[in-house]
Design a protein around this motif. Structure first.
Motif, PDB file in Angstrom:
ATOM      1  N   UNK A   1     -21.407   2.001 -11.047  1.00  0.00           N
ATOM      2  CA  UNK A   1     -20.543   2.264 -12.372  1.00  0.00           C
ATOM      3  C   UNK A   1     -19.742   3.626 -12.087  1.00  0.00           C
ATOM      4  N   UNK A   2     -18.675   3.640 -12.814  1.00  0.00           N
ATOM      5  CA  UNK A   2     -18.053   4.835 -13.116  1.00  0.00           C
ATOM      6  C   UNK A   2     -18.330   5.283 -14.471  1.00  0.00           C
ATOM      7  N   UNK A   3     -18.014   6.534 -14.902  1.00  0.00           N
ATOM      8  CA  UNK A   3     -18.285   7.013 -16.224  1.00  0.00           C
ATOM      9  C   UNK A   3     -17.746   6.232 -17.144  1.00  0.00           C
ATOM     10  N   UNK A   4     -16.408   5.676 -16.926  1.00  0.00           N
ATOM     11  CA  UNK A   4     -15.725   5.022 -18.115  1.00  0.00           C
ATOM     12  C   UNK A   4     -15.878   3.524 -17.735  1.00  0.00           C
ATOM     13  N   UNK A   5     -16.833   3.049 -17.201  1.00  0.00           N
ATOM     14  CA  UNK A   5     -16.975   1.561 -16.955  1.00  0.00           C
ATOM     15  C   UNK A   5     -18.383   1.000 -17.324  1.00  0.00           C
ATOM     16  N   UNK A   6     -18.301  -0.429 -17.349  1.00  0.00           N
ATOM     17  CA  UNK A   6     -19.708  -0.957 -17.471  1.00  0.00           C
ATOM     18  C   UNK A   6     -20.110  -0.960 -15.991  1.00  0.00           C
ATOM     19  N   UNK A   7     -21.250  -1.707 -15.953  1.00  0.00           N
ATOM     20  CA  UNK A   7     -22.054  -1.641 -14.452  1.00  0.00           C
ATOM     21  C   UNK A   7     -21.993  -2.839 -13.702  1.00  0.00           C
ATOM     22  N   UNK A   8     -21.792  -2.944 -12.269  1.00  0.00           N
ATOM     23  CA  UNK A   8     -21.954  -3.982 -11.318  1.00  0.00           C
ATOM     24  C   UNK A   8     -23.354  -4.019 -10.992  1.00  0.00           C
ATOM     25  N   UNK A   9     -24.145  -5.060 -10.928  1.00  0.00           N
ATOM     26  CA  UNK A   9     -25.604  -5.097 -10.371  1.00  0.00           C
ATOM     27  C   UNK A   9     -25.811  -6.286  -9.707  1.00  0.00           C
ATOM     28  N   UNK A  10     -26.720  -5.903  -8.626  1.00  0.00           N
ATOM     29  CA  UNK A  10     -27.015  -7.242  -8.154  1.00  0.00           C
ATOM     30  C   UNK A  10     -27.780  -6.736  -6.761  1.00  0.00           C
ATOM     31  N   UNK A  11     -28.112  -7.699  -5.993  1.00  0.00           N
ATOM     32  CA  UNK A  11     -29.049  -7.412  -4.703  1.00  0.00           C
ATOM     33  C   UNK A  11     -28.011  -6.684  -3.614  1.00  0.00           C
ATOM     34  N   UNK A  12     -28.329  -6.057  -2.973  1.00  0.00           N
ATOM     35  CA  UNK A  12     -27.387  -5.304  -1.726  1.00  0.00           C
ATOM     36  C   UNK A  12     -27.480  -6.127  -0.564  1.00  0.00           C
ATOM     37  N   UNK A  13     -26.966  -5.643   0.548  1.00  0.00           N
ATOM     38  CA  UNK A  13     -26.920  -6.378   1.858  1.00  0.00           C
ATOM     39  C   UNK A  13     -28.669  -6.011   2.515  1.00  0.00           C
ATOM     40  N   UNK A  14     -29.234  -6.988   2.976  1.00  0.00           N
ATOM     41  CA  UNK A  14     -30.484  -6.870   3.629  1.00  0.00           C
ATOM     42  C   UNK A  14     -30.181  -6.647   5.015  1.00  0.00           C
ATOM     43  N   UNK A  15     -31.255  -5.587   5.447  1.00  0.00           N
ATOM     44  CA  UNK A  15     -31.488  -5.427   6.876  1.00  0.00           C
ATOM     45  C   UNK A  15     -32.702  -5.611   7.570  1.00  0.00           C
ATOM     46  N   UNK A  16     -32.747  -6.337   8.545  1.00  0.00           N
ATOM     47  CA  UNK A  16     -33.991  -6.457   9.379  1.00  0.00           C
ATOM     48  C   UNK A  16     -33.851  -5.964  10.623  1.00  0.00           C
ATOM     49  N   UNK A  17     -35.086  -5.753  11.123  1.00  0.00           N
ATOM     50  CA  UNK A  17     -35.109  -4.834  12.475  1.00  0.00           C
ATOM     51  C   UNK A  17     -36.294  -5.216  13.483  1.00  0.00           C
ATOM     52  N   UNK A  18     -36.000  -5.146  14.531  1.00  0.00           N
ATOM     53  CA  UNK A  18     -37.116  -5.147  15.732  1.00  0.00           C
ATOM     54  C   UNK A  18     -37.060  -4.057  16.581  1.00  0.00           C
ATOM     55  N   UNK A  19     -38.250  -3.342  16.600  1.00  0.00           N
ATOM     56  CA  UNK A  19     -38.400  -2.329  17.457  1.00  0.00           C
ATOM     57  C   UNK A  19     -39.483  -2.438  18.601  1.00  0.00           C
ATOM     58  N   UNK A  20     -38.993  -2.131  19.645  1.00  0.00           N
ATOM     59  CA  UNK A  20     -40.060  -1.897  20.949  1.00  0.00           C
ATOM     60  C   UNK A  20     -40.092  -0.537  21.350  1.00  0.00           C
ATOM     61  N   UNK A  21     -41.401  -0.218  21.531  1.00  0.00           N
ATOM     62  CA  UNK A  21     -41.598   1.079  21.983  1.00  0.00           C
ATOM     63  C   UNK A  21     -42.675   1.452  22.998  1.00  0.00           C
ATOM     64  N   UNK A  22     -42.252   2.621  24.030  1.00  0.00           N
ATOM     65  CA  UNK A  22     -43.289   2.886  25.186  1.00  0.00           C
ATOM     66  C   UNK A  22     -43.660   4.325  24.958  1.00  0.00           C
ATOM     67  N   UNK A  23     -44.717   4.674  25.719  1.00  0.00           N
ATOM     68  CA  UNK A  23     -45.127   5.878  25.910  1.00  0.00           C
ATOM     69  C   UNK A  23     -44.743   6.275  27.237  1.00  0.00           C
ATOM     70  N   UNK A  24     -44.043   7.733  27.165  1.00  0.00           N
ATOM     71  CA  UNK A  24     -43.673   8.268  28.399  1.00  0.00           C
ATOM     72  C   UNK A  24     -43.882   9.823  28.392  1.00  0.00           C
ATOM     73  N   UNK A  25     -44.927  10.306  29.350  1.00  0.00           N
ATOM     74  CA  UNK A  25     -45.448  11.691  29.461  1.00  0.00           C
ATOM     75  C   UNK A  25     -45.600  12.366  27.919  1.00  0.00           C
ATOM     76  N   UNK A  26     -46.298  11.473  27.126  1.00  0.00           N
ATOM     77  CA  UNK A  26     -46.713  12.274  25.751  1.00  0.00           C
ATOM     78  C   UNK A  26     -45.793  11.977  24.755  1.00  0.00           C
TER      79      UNK A  26
END
Length: 288
Positions: A94-119
């Motif tokens: 919203x702005x100070x002089x407006x009503x509000x827009x409300x709803x769900x936002x964009x959804x982010x998914x993630x896939x993470x692959x990790x390895x260990x290297x020298x600590x």
């Protein structure tokens, strides 16, 4: 021994800086097999300091306000493989002089692959973002003028990130250990918007196994001059910034819960955004 879940205490909390950029965390750590981390957080942001695409601070007008209720979750499929979801369950603009827009936002998914290297812990992540928010949401001013103030940017995009982390301890201080992380990411956007490059780093400390402190630096640049100058600031076209932030998480005794508080504020390089501090309060669960 450094606890895995501490690294996600300050992770993406579905907040915008100047209503354009997600607060992305860079971490080389992955969850252990069967480990779960869930955080529910509420954030608030208000500012009338708008920096245009040339980096000029425009005349201050009406305050822009955004509030978010977000859910972030991680799960360790394997010790090396973590899946996560970032769900902006409710976004209010919203702005100070407006009503509000409300709803769900964009959804982010993630896939993470990790390895260990020298600590060190090195990870690669792929994070598609699904355009589930309302990119055509409008608000109305006191004088009856309609303004577009969407809860999502209406485009499918994919972040790819590399991150490097290392736990550390101080032999003379048995009650304290910590971690440090750095990372870089590249966002491939669609619908004609320019791609983005993100970067960041974090240093954290664990105190007496009761509290976690984090300090962060995060930034974004847009390596293109071919910008859609007609798009609004909330779509993030050409948005650049450098921010600093900090956070604290406190363990709730005899439970797997943590109470969290974070803030982030832009300090340099602001372009096409409202600039001001973001405050986030939440509660997190770590189990497994």
């Amino acid at each position: 021994m450094y606890p895995r879940h501490a690294l996600t205490i300050g992770i993406a909390t579905l907040v915008v800086i100047g209503a354009s950029a997600r607060a992305e965390a860079y971490s080389g750590f992955t969850k252990g097999r069967g480990e779960v981390y869930v955080k529910v957080a509420f954030s608030t942001f208000t500012s009338n300091d708008f920096y245009d695409l040339s980096g000029r601070l425009n005349d201050r007008g009406q305050d822009f306000t955004q509030r978010n209720l977000g859910i972030y979750a991680e799960y360790g499929i394997l010790d090396e493989l973590t899946v996560s979801a970032n769900v902006p369950a409710l976004r209010i603009n919203s702005y100070a002089n407006t009503n509000s827009a409300l709803g769900v936002g964009d959804i982010q998914l993630a896939l993470k692959y990790g390895v260990r290297l020298f600590g060190f812990h090195l990870s690669a992540s792929v994070m598609p973002e699904l355009p589930l928010g309302d990119s055509d949401a409008t608000v109305q001013t006191d004088s009856g003028l309609n303004l577009v103030l969407p809860t999502g940017d209406g485009e499918f995009n994919v972040w790819t990130q590399l991150a490097l982390s290392r736990p550390f301890s101080i032999s003379a201080l048995k009650w304290m250990d910590g971690w440090a992380s750095v990372g870089v990411g590249y966002n491939v956007r669609t619908k004609g918007y320019a791609n983005q490059v993100g970067f960041g780093g974090e240093v954290g400390l664990r105190l007496f196994e009761l509290a976690y402190l984090q300090g962060r630096l995060r930034g974004q640049i847009v390596p293109s001059d071919d910008l859609d100058t007609a798009s609004g600031f909330i779509y993030g076209e050409g948005t650049e910034y450098l921010t600093v932030g900090a956070g604290v998480a406190v363990v709730v005794p005899e439970t797997p819960l943590l109470g969290t508080f974070d803030f982030e504020v832009p300090v340099a390089g602001q372009m096409n955004l409202y600039s001001g501090p973001v405050f986030i309060a939440g509660i997190a669960l770590a189990a497994g």
